[in-house]
Design a protein around this motif. Sequence first.
Motif, PDB file in Angstrom:
ATOM      1  N   ASP A  14      -4.348  -1.502  10.555  1.00 48.65           N
ATOM      2  CA  ASP A  14      -2.915  -1.610  10.336  1.00 48.65           C
ATOM      3  C   ASP A  14      -2.357  -2.385  11.535  1.00 48.65           C
ATOM      4  OD1 ASP A  14      -0.338  -1.346   9.498  1.00 48.65           O
ATOM      5  OD2 ASP A  14      -0.152   0.771  10.068  1.00 48.65           O
ATOM      6  N   ALA A  15      -2.295  -3.704  11.373  1.00 45.94           N
ATOM      7  CA  ALA A  15      -1.887  -4.556  12.505  1.00 45.94           C
ATOM      8  C   ALA A  15      -1.169  -5.794  12.003  1.00 45.94           C
ATOM      9  CB  ALA A  15      -3.125  -4.969  13.305  1.00 45.94           C
ATOM     10  N   PRO A  17      -0.680  -9.568  11.473  1.00 44.24           N
ATOM     11  CA  PRO A  17      -1.647 -10.665  11.367  1.00 44.24           C
ATOM     12  C   PRO A  17      -1.604 -11.643  12.548  1.00 44.24           C
ATOM     13  CG  PRO A  17      -0.428 -10.404   9.317  1.00 44.24           C
ATOM     14  CD  PRO A  17       0.204  -9.499  10.324  1.00 44.24           C
ATOM     15  N   ASN A  18      -0.501 -11.631  13.289  1.00 41.77           N
ATOM     16  CA  ASN A  18      -0.394 -12.518  14.456  1.00 41.77           C
ATOM     17  C   ASN A  18      -0.934 -11.883  15.739  1.00 41.77           C
ATOM     18  OD1 ASN A  18       0.841 -14.718  13.098  1.00 41.77           O
ATOM     19  ND2 ASN A  18       2.730 -13.491  13.010  1.00 41.77           N
ATOM     20  N   MET A  19      -1.328 -10.621  15.658  1.00 41.84           N
ATOM     21  CA  MET A  19      -1.865  -9.933  16.841  1.00 41.84           C
ATOM     22  C   MET A  19      -3.161 -10.612  17.277  1.00 41.84           C
ATOM     23  SD  MET A  19      -3.375  -6.030  17.182  1.00 41.84           S
ATOM     24  CE  MET A  19      -1.849  -5.195  17.566  1.00 41.84           C
ATOM     25  N   PRO A  20      -3.333 -10.849  18.573  1.00 41.78           N
ATOM     26  CA  PRO A  20      -4.616 -11.404  19.027  1.00 41.78           C
ATOM     27  C   PRO A  20      -5.780 -10.460  18.692  1.00 41.78           C
ATOM     28  CG  PRO A  20      -2.979 -11.625  20.752  1.00 41.78           C
ATOM     29  CD  PRO A  20      -2.378 -10.741  19.671  1.00 41.78           C
ATOM     30  N   LEU A  21      -6.879 -11.046  18.266  1.00 42.42           N
ATOM     31  CA  LEU A  21      -8.070 -10.286  17.918  1.00 42.42           C
ATOM     32  C   LEU A  21      -8.474  -9.339  19.044  1.00 42.42           C
ATOM     33  CD1 LEU A  21     -10.573  -9.686  16.172  1.00 42.42           C
ATOM     34  CD2 LEU A  21     -11.588 -11.807  17.089  1.00 42.42           C
ATOM     35  N   LEU A  22      -8.359  -9.783  20.278  1.00 43.63           N
ATOM     36  CA  LEU A  22      -8.742  -8.956  21.431  1.00 43.63           C
ATOM     37  C   LEU A  22      -8.040  -7.605  21.414  1.00 43.63           C
ATOM     38  CD1 LEU A  22     -10.132  -8.524  24.186  1.00 43.63           C
ATOM     39  CD2 LEU A  22      -8.162  -9.659  25.224  1.00 43.63           C
ATOM     40  N   TYR A  23      -6.740  -7.596  21.187  1.00 44.43           N
ATOM     41  CA  TYR A  23      -5.980  -6.340  21.190  1.00 44.43           C
ATOM     42  C   TYR A  23      -6.417  -5.439  20.041  1.00 44.43           C
ATOM     43  CZ  TYR A  23      -2.935  -8.948  24.366  1.00 44.43           C
ATOM     44  OH  TYR A  23      -2.435  -9.703  25.392  1.00 44.43           O
ATOM     45  N   ALA A  24      -6.676  -6.037  18.876  1.00 46.81           N
ATOM     46  CA  ALA A  24      -7.122  -5.239  17.733  1.00 46.81           C
ATOM     47  C   ALA A  24      -8.486  -4.620  18.017  1.00 46.81           C
ATOM     48  CB  ALA A  24      -7.174  -6.106  16.480  1.00 46.81           C
ATOM     49  N   LEU A  25      -9.374  -5.406  18.622  1.00 44.26           N
ATOM     50  CA  LEU A  25     -10.702  -4.876  18.936  1.00 44.26           C
ATOM     51  C   LEU A  25     -10.607  -3.711  19.912  1.00 44.26           C
ATOM     52  CD1 LEU A  25     -12.703  -8.211  19.373  1.00 44.26           C
ATOM     53  CD2 LEU A  25     -12.901  -6.575  17.477  1.00 44.26           C
ATOM     54  N   ASP A  27      -7.722  -1.997  21.202  1.00 46.33           N
ATOM     55  CA  ASP A  27      -6.720  -0.937  21.050  1.00 46.33           C
ATOM     56  C   ASP A  27      -6.775  -0.228  19.704  1.00 46.33           C
ATOM     57  OD1 ASP A  27      -5.930  -1.707  23.581  1.00 46.33           O
ATOM     58  OD2 ASP A  27      -4.269  -2.943  22.853  1.00 46.33           O
ATOM     59  N   ILE A  28      -7.234  -0.910  18.659  1.00 43.71           N
ATOM     60  CA  ILE A  28      -7.250  -0.273  17.333  1.00 43.71           C
ATOM     61  C   ILE A  28      -8.674   0.115  16.936  1.00 43.71           C
ATOM     62  CG2 ILE A  28      -6.688  -0.553  14.890  1.00 43.71           C
ATOM     63  CD1 ILE A  28      -4.469  -2.536  15.776  1.00 43.71           C
TER      64      ILE A  28
END
Length: 155
Positions: A14-15, A17-25, A27-28
Motif C-alpha cells: 500500500d504505497a 506509485p511515485n514512492m522511491p523503491l528504496l523506501y518501499a523496500l 520501510d514497507i
Amino acid sequence: MLELTINQKKHSLDADPNMPLLYALRDIAQLTGTKFGCGLGQCGACTVHVDGTPVRSCLTPLAAVTGKAITTIEGLASGEGLHPLQQAWVDNNVPQCGYCQAGQLMSAAALLKQKPSPTDKDIDTYMQGNICRCGTYPRIKKAIKQAAVQMQEVK
C-alpha cells in the motif's frame, strides 16, 4: 495497492506509485539490507536489480518496477549458502564500515553476469559508480576476481 515481486516473492504494498523503491523496500517490505546513501543515485549504496539490471533504488519510482523482478541483497544468494561474491567478500575481509557493501555486491553481481572474467579495467569501469568511503577498493577488486574464478569453476 501495488503488486511487486521481490526476491521471487509476491508483495502487495500500500504505497504511492511515485514512492522511491528504496523506501518501499526498507520501510514497507522490511528488507533493510539495501541502504540509503546519498539519495541522488550517485553513491550506489541503494543498488538493487530490476529484471537483472542494476538500478539505483533511491531514484526509481515504484510505478517503474511493477510487474518486474526485483532482487535485493537479501535475494542475491539462492538457497542456504552465500553467493560466491558474498563468500569472496568474507574471505577477503572486504567490509570496513560495511555501509556501501550491499550496493557494491549487487553491482559486482551484475558485472559478473555481463563479464564472467572481468579485467582490472572492467572492474574499475563498472564499479566506478559505487563509492566506498572507507576505500576498500583493492579488496573489492580482489573479491570480485576470486568470485569470478569460483563461478567459472562451478560451470
